[in-house]
Design a protein around this motif. Structure first.
Motif, PDB file in Angstrom:
ATOM      1  N   THR A  54       0.889  -1.353  -0.051  1.00  0.00           N
ATOM      2  CA  THR A  54      -0.029  -0.026  -0.272  1.00  0.00           C
ATOM      3  C   THR A  54       0.738   1.265  -0.153  1.00  0.00           C
ATOM      4  O   THR A  54       1.209   2.503  -1.134  1.00  0.00           O
ATOM      5  CB  THR A  54      -0.896   0.193   1.076  1.00  0.00           C
ATOM      6  OG1 THR A  54      -1.631  -1.442   1.309  1.00  0.00           O
ATOM      7  CG2 THR A  54      -1.685   1.155   1.137  1.00  0.00           C
ATOM      8  N   SER A  55       2.042   1.472   0.736  1.00  0.00           N
ATOM      9  CA  SER A  55       2.330   1.824   0.833  1.00  0.00           C
ATOM     10  C   SER A  55       3.235   3.027  -0.310  1.00  0.00           C
ATOM     11  O   SER A  55       2.952   3.769  -0.969  1.00  0.00           O
ATOM     12  CB  SER A  55       3.184   2.485   2.034  1.00  0.00           C
ATOM     13  OG  SER A  55       3.076   2.635   3.318  1.00  0.00           O
ATOM     14  N   ALA A  56       3.675   2.201  -1.389  1.00  0.00           N
ATOM     15  CA  ALA A  56       4.706   1.993  -2.168  1.00  0.00           C
ATOM     16  C   ALA A  56       3.617   2.506  -3.661  1.00  0.00           C
ATOM     17  O   ALA A  56       3.671   3.098  -4.023  1.00  0.00           O
ATOM     18  CB  ALA A  56       5.281   0.977  -2.470  1.00  0.00           C
ATOM     19  N   THR A  57       2.809   1.507  -3.280  1.00  0.00           N
ATOM     20  CA  THR A  57       0.940   2.309  -3.739  1.00  0.00           C
ATOM     21  C   THR A  57       1.053   3.943  -3.981  1.00  0.00           C
ATOM     22  O   THR A  57       0.527   4.174  -5.487  1.00  0.00           O
ATOM     23  CB  THR A  57      -0.475   1.435  -4.196  1.00  0.00           C
ATOM     24  OG1 THR A  57       0.322  -0.155  -4.322  1.00  0.00           O
ATOM     25  CG2 THR A  57      -0.842   1.739  -4.805  1.00  0.00           C
ATOM     26  N   VAL A  58       0.566   4.284  -3.263  1.00  0.00           N
ATOM     27  CA  VAL A  58       0.261   5.091  -2.796  1.00  0.00           C
ATOM     28  C   VAL A  58       1.323   6.191  -3.151  1.00  0.00           C
ATOM     29  O   VAL A  58       0.657   7.002  -4.103  1.00  0.00           O
ATOM     30  CB  VAL A  58       0.182   5.501  -0.994  1.00  0.00           C
ATOM     31  CG1 VAL A  58      -0.101   7.049  -1.298  1.00  0.00           C
ATOM     32  CG2 VAL A  58      -1.438   4.624  -0.532  1.00  0.00           C
ATOM     33  N   ARG A  59       2.400   6.226  -2.875  1.00  0.00           N
ATOM     34  CA  ARG A  59       3.465   7.185  -3.451  1.00  0.00           C
ATOM     35  C   ARG A  59       3.586   7.254  -4.462  1.00  0.00           C
ATOM     36  O   ARG A  59       3.845   8.101  -5.576  1.00  0.00           O
ATOM     37  CB  ARG A  59       4.622   6.079  -2.786  1.00  0.00           C
ATOM     38  CG  ARG A  59       6.475   7.647  -2.667  1.00  0.00           C
ATOM     39  CD  ARG A  59       7.387   7.316  -2.164  1.00  0.00           C
ATOM     40  NE  ARG A  59       8.078   5.469  -2.139  1.00  0.00           N
ATOM     41  CZ  ARG A  59       6.901   4.760  -1.399  1.00  0.00           C
ATOM     42  NH1 ARG A  59       6.664   4.938   0.004  1.00  0.00           N
ATOM     43  NH2 ARG A  59       7.903   3.443  -1.797  1.00  0.00           N
ATOM     44  N   LEU A  60       3.736   5.647  -5.113  1.00  0.00           N
ATOM     45  CA  LEU A  60       3.504   6.175  -6.942  1.00  0.00           C
ATOM     46  C   LEU A  60       2.464   7.069  -7.673  1.00  0.00           C
ATOM     47  O   LEU A  60       2.492   7.754  -8.231  1.00  0.00           O
ATOM     48  CB  LEU A  60       3.087   4.516  -6.973  1.00  0.00           C
ATOM     49  CG  LEU A  60       3.655   4.340  -8.962  1.00  0.00           C
ATOM     50  CD1 LEU A  60       4.462   5.013  -9.524  1.00  0.00           C
ATOM     51  CD2 LEU A  60       3.328   3.037  -9.354  1.00  0.00           C
ATOM     52  N   CYS A  61       1.645   6.504  -6.989  1.00  0.00           N
ATOM     53  CA  CYS A  61       0.377   7.277  -7.414  1.00  0.00           C
ATOM     54  C   CYS A  61       0.060   8.430  -7.243  1.00  0.00           C
ATOM     55  O   CYS A  61      -0.632   9.411  -8.126  1.00  0.00           O
ATOM     56  CB  CYS A  61      -1.672   6.353  -6.489  1.00  0.00           C
ATOM     57  SG  CYS A  61      -1.564   5.123  -7.669  1.00  0.00           S
TER      58      CYS A  61
END
Length: 306
Positions: A54-61
């Motif tokens: 989730t953390s990496a996904t939120v950062r990417l988005c």
């Protein structure tokens, strides 16, 4: 015409539907509005991220990539059902899609096949990226599906829309597969029930054949991607390449939307074939002509426009 609410109202209406919302940084003013307008809005678009964590996904988005600046959506829906707001305004989530699909969304009628990419979806849709690998086996937890349902219903309720104003990326842009792992039809049923609407089936429109514009196809064929300059792209190339694949003349790996050398060679084989016209010499140069293209369309289900 639907005008987006203020950012704070947007967050409140999601919470009012029972969604757990996390506001990420300066999300209320983080957008791509300098690249074009956002609104009027006509629907909600659902995506999967092809990411894990989730953390990496939120950062990417939120931040985007070097080739696609963020934000990439308005909200990220994690596997735990939490919605992370990362941007508000125009975001890079929808890209170009089919104007006929937009027309159907606005009218809330059954969606036609998306066979063109001619309309700016970033202007007209709210976008939500859902954390999932998109490989067909990565699970969709019940709490995540419920969050998707609630988010879409909250926005539809605010604007007075029905469930048909929610679509998947795969229903908007040719070649897209997201979200993969559940059907948008089943999600729309859930949204309808939450909105208190009877999700009774709507008669599907009569299937129509795709149409290939001969002049545009010739322009694309004469602008080989391996040549100097920018190649001409035209979505009808995919229709022709699919027909050549079906005819056993082109490897599926080269069905990529560019009329490159592999497609030229495959089309020349079609021209030389009896079905394609038994052309020889310079008449079988791999550049489409009316006779060979019409015969290819008759054999593989598309019409030709001159």
């Amino acid at each position: 015409m639907a005008t987006p609410p203020s950012a704070s109202t947007f967050a409140d209406l999601l919470r009012g539907e029972g969604v757990t919302v996390v506001e990420v940084g300066d999300w209320e003013t983080h957008n791509r509005n300098h690249m074009g307008p956002w609104g009027p809005v006509h629907g909600v678009m659902i995506h999967h991220t092809v990411t894990k964590g989730t953390s990496a996904t939120v950062r990417l988005c939120r931040d985007g990539r070097s080739d696609l600046p963020g934000p990439l959506c308005h909200g990220v829906i994690g596997k735990d059902g939490v919605v992370y707001l990362v941007g508000y305004g125009r975001t890079n989530h929808a890209g170009l899609g089919d104007v006929d699909v937009l027309t159907a969304v606005k009218a809330e009628t059954a969606l036609p096949a998306d066979n063109e990419a001619d309309t700016d979806g970033n202007r007209y849709f709210y976008g939500f990226e859902c954390e999932n690998l998109g490989n067909g086996t990565d699970p969709w937890p019940a709490v995540q599906l419920l969050a998707i349902e609630k988010v879409a219903a909250a926005i539809c309720r605010h604007h007075g829309w029905g469930e048909r104003s929610t679509i998947g990326h795969l229903e908007w842009q040719p070649g897209k597969i997201d979200p993969r792992g559940f059907t948008m039809a089943s999600m729309r049923e859930r949204i309808a029930k939450r909105l208190g609407i009877d999700p009774s089936p709507v008669a599907l429109p009569k299937p129509t054949k795709p149409t290939v514009d001969l002049s545009k196809l010739i322009a694309a064929a004469k602008s080989n991607p391996q040549a100097k300059g920018t190649p001409v792209t035209y979505t009808g190339v995919r229709t022709v390449e699919a027909a050549l694949v079906n005819a056993g003349l082109l490897s599926k790996a080269y069905s990529d939307g560019h009329f490159g050398s592999s497609t030229v060679i495959a089309y020349a084989k079609w021209q030389r074939s009896k079905a394609g016209g038994s052309f020889t010499g310079t008449a079988a140069d791999g550049i489409p002509g009316k006779t060979s293209l019409t015969r290819l369309g008759n054999a593989h289900g598309f019409d030709v426009k001159e």
